[in-house]
Motif scaffolding. Structure first.
Motif, short mmCIF file in Angstrom:
data_model
loop_
_atom_site.label_atom_id
_atom_site.label_comp_id
_atom_site.label_asym_id
_atom_site.label_seq_id
_atom_site.Cartn_x
_atom_site.Cartn_y
_atom_site.Cartn_z
N VAL A 1 0.89 -1.06 -0.13
CA VAL A 1 0.09 0.07 0.04
C VAL A 1 0.95 1.12 0.10
O VAL A 1 1.82 1.26 0.70
N PRO A 2 0.49 2.25 -0.82
CA PRO A 2 1.57 3.38 -0.94
C PRO A 2 1.83 4.15 0.48
O PRO A 2 0.73 4.18 1.22
N TYR A 3 2.75 4.84 0.55
CA TYR A 3 3.22 5.38 1.90
C TYR A 3 2.37 6.35 2.37
O TYR A 3 1.76 6.14 3.73
N LEU B 1 -9.57 -4.62 3.65
CA LEU B 1 -9.81 -5.17 2.42
C LEU B 1 -9.32 -4.18 1.33
O LEU B 1 -9.64 -2.88 1.56
N GLY B 2 -8.55 -4.80 0.56
CA GLY B 2 -8.17 -3.85 -0.68
C GLY B 2 -8.60 -4.34 -1.86
O GLY B 2 -8.55 -5.63 -2.21
N HIS B 3 -9.35 -3.33 -2.70
CA HIS B 3 -9.96 -3.95 -3.72
C HIS B 3 -10.44 -2.67 -4.80
O HIS B 3 -10.64 -1.72 -4.23
N GLU B 4 -10.20 -2.69 -5.91
CA GLU B 4 -10.51 -2.05 -7.06
C GLU B 4 -10.12 -0.49 -6.69
O GLU B 4 -10.91 0.32 -6.53
N GLY B 5 -9.15 -0.19 -6.09
CA GLY B 5 -8.69 0.99 -5.99
C GLY B 5 -9.09 1.68 -4.66
O GLY B 5 -8.81 2.93 -4.51
N VAL B 6 -9.37 0.92 -3.70
CA VAL B 6 -9.85 1.37 -2.41
C VAL B 6 -9.23 0.40 -1.49
O VAL B 6 -9.34 -0.94 -1.30
N LEU B 7 -8.92 0.94 -0.20
CA LEU B 7 -8.42 0.21 1.02
C LEU B 7 -9.78 0.59 2.11
O LEU B 7 -9.84 1.80 2.34
N LEU C 1 -6.93 4.36 -3.35
CA LEU C 1 -5.77 4.32 -3.54
C LEU C 1 -5.41 4.92 -5.06
O LEU C 1 -5.94 4.86 -5.77
N PRO C 2 -4.04 5.55 -5.04
CA PRO C 2 -3.46 6.32 -6.09
C PRO C 2 -3.53 5.15 -7.41
O PRO C 2 -3.18 4.00 -7.18
#
Length: 143
Positions: free
Chosen positions: A43-45, A78-84, A140-141
């Motif tokens: 996951v980006p900083y 849960l990480g999915h489709e550009g969202v945490l 998420l970027p």
């Protein structure tokens, strides 16, 4: 493995859930486990920093306001489709969180204000009785 099976494996690999004691120690452990999970999933900083604070606030609320002796709270990531998505479930469904203006001299009462400032979206889902889930989502970027 075909493309469909690969997608399913990646989707399952990006979900984490754990039961923790509703104590300050359990809230700290939630934060530490979330940091490790986000590191493992790259996951980006900037998102990790915001998400760590959101987890800390929601877990502290569960340990403080959602506490019932002998009942754990659940942290879900849960990480999915550009969202945490961060979910914290406790067993005090009668105590729904709401943002209130904090007293200037108070040392607490700003947690949900921080969640609102850091998350792109957040809310509360009641049930099933006696539970409630407070969730927050961070975009998420694009890679």
């Amino acid at each position: 493995m075909n493309q469909q099976n690969t997608t399913q494996v990646l989707s399952l690999a990006r979900h984490f859930t754990v039961l923790l004691s509703p104590t300050p120690r359990g809230a700290r452990l939630a934060r530490l486990l979330a940091v490790e999970w986000m590191r493992d999933h790259e996951v980006p900083y900037g998102v990790t920093e915001a998400a760590t604070q959101v987890v800390a606030e929601l877990a502290a609320n569960a340990a403080t306001h959602g506490r019932i002796a002998g009942r754990s709270f659940r942290l879900g990531l849960l990480g999915h489709e550009g969202v945490l998505r961060i979910e914290v479930t406790d067993t005090r469904s009668e105590r729904l969180p709401r943002i209130q203006p904090p007293s200037p001299e108070s040392d607490s009462g700003r947690g949900l204000l921080l969640v609102e400032a850091l998350a792109d979206r957040w809310g509360v889902e009641p049930g099933p009785v006696p539970r409630k889930t407070v969730w927050a989502e961070l975009d998420l970027p694009n890679p």
